[in-house]
Scaffold this active site. Structure first.
Site, PDB file in Angstrom:
ATOM      1  N   THR A  73       0.849  -1.199   0.000  1.00 36.35           N
ATOM      2  CA  THR A  73       0.000   0.000   0.000  1.00 36.35           C
ATOM      3  C   THR A  73       0.883   1.248   0.000  1.00 36.35           C
ATOM      4  OG1 THR A  73      -1.747  -1.178   1.171  1.00 36.35           O
ATOM      5  CG2 THR A  73      -1.801   1.225   1.291  1.00 36.35           C
ATOM      6  N   SER A 188       4.482  -7.078  -2.027  1.00 35.21           N
ATOM      7  CA  SER A 188       4.332  -7.173  -0.575  1.00 35.21           C
ATOM      8  C   SER A 188       4.860  -8.524  -0.105  1.00 35.21           C
ATOM      9  CB  SER A 188       2.838  -7.051  -0.255  1.00 35.21           C
ATOM     10  OG  SER A 188       2.619  -7.120   1.119  1.00 35.21           O
ATOM     11  N   THR A 226      14.423   4.383   9.636  1.00 34.97           N
ATOM     12  CA  THR A 226      15.350   3.262   9.807  1.00 34.97           C
ATOM     13  C   THR A 226      14.709   1.977   9.313  1.00 34.97           C
ATOM     14  OG1 THR A 226      16.251   4.365  11.748  1.00 34.97           O
ATOM     15  CG2 THR A 226      16.732   2.007  11.522  1.00 34.97           C
ATOM     16  N   CYS A 308     -11.287  -7.496   2.494  1.00 30.64           N
ATOM     17  CA  CYS A 308     -11.712  -6.122   2.800  1.00 30.64           C
ATOM     18  C   CYS A 308     -13.220  -6.015   2.703  1.00 30.64           C
ATOM     19  CB  CYS A 308     -11.082  -5.137   1.819  1.00 30.64           C
ATOM     20  SG  CYS A 308      -9.347  -5.430   1.538  1.00 30.64           S
TER      21      CYS A 308
HETATM   22  N1  PLP Z   1      -2.748  -4.883  -3.879  1.00 32.28           N
HETATM   23  C1  PLP Z   1      -3.300  -6.097  -3.885  1.00 32.28           C
HETATM   24  C2  PLP Z   1      -3.724  -6.709  -5.185  1.00 32.28           C
HETATM   25  C3  PLP Z   1      -3.488  -6.797  -2.687  1.00 32.28           C
HETATM   26  O1  PLP Z   1      -4.042  -8.004  -2.702  1.00 32.28           O
HETATM   27  C4  PLP Z   1      -3.072  -6.181  -1.481  1.00 32.28           C
HETATM   28  C5  PLP Z   1      -3.305  -6.851  -0.188  1.00 32.28           C
HETATM   29  O2  PLP Z   1      -4.375  -7.374   0.053  1.00 32.28           O
HETATM   30  C6  PLP Z   1      -2.473  -4.928  -1.525  1.00 32.28           C
HETATM   31  C7  PLP Z   1      -2.326  -4.303  -2.746  1.00 32.28           C
HETATM   32  C8  PLP Z   1      -1.968  -4.254  -0.286  1.00 32.28           C
HETATM   33  O3  PLP Z   1      -0.814  -4.922   0.205  1.00 32.28           O
HETATM   34  P1  PLP Z   1      -0.232  -4.628   1.668  1.00 32.28           P
HETATM   35  O4  PLP Z   1      -0.943  -5.560   2.582  1.00 32.28           O
HETATM   36  O5  PLP Z   1       1.214  -4.955   1.620  1.00 32.28           O
HETATM   37  O6  PLP Z   1      -0.471  -3.202   1.964  1.00 32.28           O
END
Ligand code: PLP
Length: 361
Positions: A73, A188, A226, A308
């Site tokens: 994110t 991620s 850091t 979500c």
């Molecule tokens: N983009 C996609 C397609 C995702 O599935 C997710 C996580 O659910 C994210 C972005 C966000 O990732 P992070 O959890 O590292 O913020």
């Protein structure tokens, strides 16, 4: 408990855990150094960070640099908000089924955002017109809810021809398939068996960004603060392992997918059957009360639509965008499996879910 929610997060690989422990404190107590300190303890920690950076860089195409962030994110926010065209208020174009990290960030920028539509299979048309004067295009490689793989190569070429920067959210693709060419790519660690709390943005050489987080100037001035050597080492080890096992993991996932299709033969598939990542099975059944199903099959960790959307209780925006009715979207579940899922776990979970669904008839 059977874990079938690999799109939400994945189990930590033992190899990643092992790599992290050394840099939490380490057996001799010398692993806690600040990687930005000039003395020996700091330089050791820095070496661990740089090794991890190289391991993560191997996920990406050649010709770019890796900036560690706290999550994908954050990486997406840096790519979008920090880019010249977005800061200049130029129009943006994003896929209609992007993760909220992309959608909400794009909508918060001064330029107008156009949603590039998807068809019933959840695929973008690579020939769809881009808005006049577009400055930045952002499309995900693999969708997190329905698993479809977008035509990134064509979209990247069209964006370049239109003079726009192209950002790819490759969170659900990284470590599972080769990453497509783009100008910036966000990933991620926790989606490929690394730790939570760390992501990365890959930036093609020659692309200038403005930092969102200022301070000590770490991460080439793009992300002050850091770094955690333990998180970096965990992400690096997870990336290295994912690359080494890519074919083996894909073959295992394909086996699980074929069995899952047999087990859920009466259910309808959401998203494309062919252009997809096979560790994501999003299926629906008419009249299903998914809330009740999740409670009755509570030994299986799975998701309604997306993690979500299930929290908000609203039908998934993604399933609506691919033309499902509210009832169809509400009757959809997502099963996510991968490297550590066994066939027997999948079969047991399917029994529990199907028994719970049968009770609703
Ligand atoms: N983009 C996609 C397609 C995702 O599935 C997710 C996580 O659910 C994210 C972005 C966000 O990732 P992070 O959890 O590292 O913020």
């Amino acid at each position: 408990m059977i874990y079938l929610d690999y799109q939400a997060t994945t189990p930590l690989a033992p190899e990643a855990r092992e790599a992290m422990l050394r840099w939490l404190d380490g057996p001799d107590g010398t692993g806690f150094g600040n990687p930005h300190s000039a003395h020996r303890l700091g330089r050791r920690a820095e070496a661990a960070v740089e090794l991890a950076r190289d391991q993560v860089a191997a996920l990406f195409p050649p010709g770019g640099r890796v900036i560690f962030t706290g999550s994908a994110t954050e990486a997406i926010n840096l790519a979008l908000r920090g880019s010249e065209p977005a800061r200049a208020g130029k129009p943006l174009a994003i896929g209609a089924i992007e993760h909220s990290a992309v959608l909400d960030t794009a909508l918060d920028l001064p330029g107008e955002t156009t949603l590039l539509p998807v068809d019933r299979e959840a695929l973008l048309d690579p020939q769809a017109p881009l808005p006049e004067g577009v400055g930045l295009v952002s499309v995900m490689q693999v969708n997190n809810e329905v698993g479809t793989v977008q035509p990134i190569a064509e979209l990247y070429a069209r964006s370049k021809a239109a003079g726009a920067l192209f950002v790819c959210d490759a969170v659900q693709a990284a470590g599972k398939m080769p990453l497509a060419e783009a100008d910036m790519i966000a990933v991620s660690a926790h989606k490929f068996h690394g730790p939570k709390g760390i992501g990365a943005l890959w930036i093609r050489d020659g692309i200038a960004l403005h930092p969102l987080i200022t301070g000590g100037g770490q991460e080439q001035g793009l992300r002050s603060g850091t770094l955690s050597p333990a998180l970096c080492a965990g992400m690096g080890a997870a990336a290295q392992l994912a690359l080494a096992r890519m074919e083996q993991d894909a073959a295992h996932v394909a086996l699980l997918w074929d069995r899952a299709l047999e087990l859920f033969s009466g259910w309808r598939l959401n998203g494309s059957a062919d252009r997809r990542y096979k560790g994501n099975l999003n299926i629906r059944r008419e009249g299903l009360d998914v809330g009740r199903l999740m409670s009755d099959a509570r030994e299986v960790m799975f998701s309604a639509g997306s993690a979500c959307a299930s929290e908000s209780g609203k039908p998934s925006r993604i399933l609506s965008a691919i033309g499902l009715t509210q009832a169809e979207a509400r009757g959809s579940i997502r099963l996510g499996f991968g490297r550590y899922t066994t066939l027997s776990e999948l079969e047991q979970a399917a029994d529990m879910i199907k028994d719970a669904a049968a009770q609703q008839e």
